[in-house]
Design a protein around this motif. Structure first.
Motif, short mmCIF file in Angstrom:
data_model
loop_
_atom_site.label_atom_id
_atom_site.label_comp_id
_atom_site.label_asym_id
_atom_site.label_seq_id
_atom_site.Cartn_x
_atom_site.Cartn_y
_atom_site.Cartn_z
N GLU A 22 0.80 -1.22 0.00
CA GLU A 22 0.00 0.00 0.00
C GLU A 22 0.84 1.28 0.00
O GLU A 22 0.43 2.28 -0.59
CB GLU A 22 -0.92 0.03 1.23
CG GLU A 22 -2.05 -0.98 1.20
CD GLU A 22 -2.91 -0.89 2.45
OE1 GLU A 22 -4.13 -1.09 2.33
OE2 GLU A 22 -2.35 -0.62 3.54
N GLU A 59 -9.76 -8.75 10.24
CA GLU A 59 -9.57 -7.97 9.01
C GLU A 59 -8.79 -8.76 7.96
O GLU A 59 -9.14 -8.74 6.78
CB GLU A 59 -8.85 -6.66 9.32
CG GLU A 59 -8.73 -5.75 8.11
CD GLU A 59 -8.21 -4.37 8.45
OE1 GLU A 59 -7.36 -3.85 7.70
OE2 GLU A 59 -8.65 -3.80 9.48
N VAL A 72 -9.61 -9.67 4.11
CA VAL A 72 -8.71 -9.23 3.04
C VAL A 72 -8.43 -10.37 2.06
O VAL A 72 -8.41 -10.17 0.84
CB VAL A 72 -7.38 -8.70 3.62
CG1 VAL A 72 -6.32 -8.56 2.53
CG2 VAL A 72 -7.61 -7.35 4.30
N GLU A 106 -15.65 -4.27 4.27
CA GLU A 106 -15.29 -3.48 3.10
C GLU A 106 -14.04 -4.02 2.41
O GLU A 106 -13.81 -3.75 1.23
CB GLU A 106 -15.05 -2.02 3.50
CG GLU A 106 -16.31 -1.25 3.83
CD GLU A 106 -16.00 0.16 4.28
OE1 GLU A 106 -14.81 0.54 4.29
OE2 GLU A 106 -16.95 0.90 4.62
N LYS A 107 -13.25 -4.78 3.14
CA LYS A 107 -11.98 -5.27 2.59
C LYS A 107 -12.04 -6.72 2.10
O LYS A 107 -11.01 -7.35 1.90
CB LYS A 107 -10.87 -5.13 3.63
CG LYS A 107 -10.48 -3.68 3.88
CD LYS A 107 -9.15 -3.56 4.59
CE LYS A 107 -8.69 -2.12 4.64
NZ LYS A 107 -7.36 -1.99 5.29
N ASN A 151 -11.71 -9.69 -0.04
CA ASN A 151 -10.91 -9.95 -1.25
C ASN A 151 -10.07 -8.74 -1.67
O ASN A 151 -9.77 -8.56 -2.86
CB ASN A 151 -11.79 -10.40 -2.42
CG ASN A 151 -12.09 -11.88 -2.36
OD1 ASN A 151 -11.52 -12.62 -1.56
ND2 ASN A 151 -12.99 -12.34 -3.21
N TYR A 152 -9.67 -7.94 -0.70
CA TYR A 152 -8.85 -6.76 -0.98
C TYR A 152 -7.52 -7.13 -1.61
O TYR A 152 -6.92 -6.33 -2.33
CB TYR A 152 -8.63 -6.00 0.33
CG TYR A 152 -7.79 -4.75 0.23
CD1 TYR A 152 -8.08 -3.74 -0.69
CD2 TYR A 152 -6.70 -4.56 1.08
CE1 TYR A 152 -7.31 -2.59 -0.77
CE2 TYR A 152 -5.93 -3.42 1.01
CZ TYR A 152 -6.23 -2.43 0.09
OH TYR A 152 -5.46 -1.30 0.02
N TYR A 153 -7.06 -8.35 -1.39
CA TYR A 153 -5.78 -8.77 -1.97
C TYR A 153 -5.80 -8.68 -3.49
O TYR A 153 -4.77 -8.44 -4.13
CB TYR A 153 -5.41 -10.18 -1.50
CG TYR A 153 -6.11 -11.31 -2.21
CD1 TYR A 153 -5.48 -12.01 -3.24
CD2 TYR A 153 -7.40 -11.71 -1.86
CE1 TYR A 153 -6.11 -13.07 -3.89
CE2 TYR A 153 -8.03 -12.76 -2.49
CZ TYR A 153 -7.39 -13.43 -3.51
OH TYR A 153 -8.01 -14.47 -4.16
N LYS A 156 -7.38 -6.37 -5.26
CA LYS A 156 -7.14 -4.97 -5.59
C LYS A 156 -5.66 -4.64 -5.45
O LYS A 156 -5.09 -3.92 -6.28
CB LYS A 156 -7.98 -4.08 -4.67
CG LYS A 156 -7.75 -2.58 -4.87
CD LYS A 156 -8.14 -2.14 -6.28
CE LYS A 156 -7.97 -0.64 -6.45
NZ LYS A 156 -8.29 -0.20 -7.84
#
Length: 206
Positions: free
Chosen positions: A24, A110, A114, A144-145, A147-149, A151
């Motif tokens: 990030e 979290e 993610v 909100e996160k 499957n954020y990986y 992104k």
């Protein structure tokens, strides 16, 4: 066993939090892939991984493209270097108390979102890794996160493509080890040598 399990939970959190932070907040391209996805869709996952490694938008017609096809044609029994354990997921769940499971869920809530390791029929209707069920009690920030990986991988690919000539310079390279700022060694974090023997009841791959 209880103490070692908590060390593993903390080590897991520290390890992935570090790499997410690098992904990030630096120009270094960090690509995340899940073992479960490699097993479920090996050809697709290998293609995406190789595009990132080579810094290209497509590997079609390249040597690696044919190599992947050749390996896939061999069949699962011949192209596996590592044989996953049998019997499906959560085979060792019986070795954990309710207290241990709840502690793991809460501490890494979290991160489980993610990486998509949660049961959420609304947002992940066909999820093959619904390992943790928060029963609607997860925080909005975690939800909100989901499957954020993925992104982060899109961002990593953009960084990778910006590298001139497709080759990383010293500023782009990622260095690991105990002498690197923020770097950790999981063997040390989890005190593996100290705890040899406490996992004798766990069924690992064979």
């Amino acid at each position: 066993w209880k103490e070692f399990q908590r060390l593993c939970v903390h080590g897991y959190n520290k390890w992935f939090t570090h790499w997410i932070n690098v992904a990030e907040n630096t120009d270094k391209p960090v690509y995340f892939f899940r073992f479960e996805d490699i097993l479920a869709n090996p050809e697709e996952e290998l293609r995406e991984l190789m595009k990132f490694i080579l810094g290209v938008e497509s590997i079609e017609g390249k040597v690696i493209d044919q190599r992947i096809k050749d390996v896939m044609a061999m069949g699962a029994k011949k192209n596996q270097t590592y044989k996953p354990r049998q019997g499906g997921t959560n085979r060792n769940l019986k070795n954990y108390t309710t207290e241990q499971i709840e502690y793991t869920k809460n501490y890494n809530e979290e991160l489980f979102h993610v990486f998509g390791y949660v049961k959420d029929d609304e947002r992940l209707p066909n999820n093959v890794t619904p390992f943790m069920d928060f029963e609607g009690q997860a925080s909005p920030k975690s939800v909100e996160k989901i499957n954020y990986y993925r992104k982060l991988n899109e961002i990593a690919m953009e960084k990778r493509m910006r590298m001139r000539g497709g080759i990383a310079n010293q500023d782009n390279k990622i260095h690991v080890g105990p002498g690197i700022d923020g770097g950790i060694r999981l063997v040390t974090e989890m005190q593996v040598l100290k705890n040899i023997g406490v996992t004798d009841h766990i069924e690992f791959a064979h």
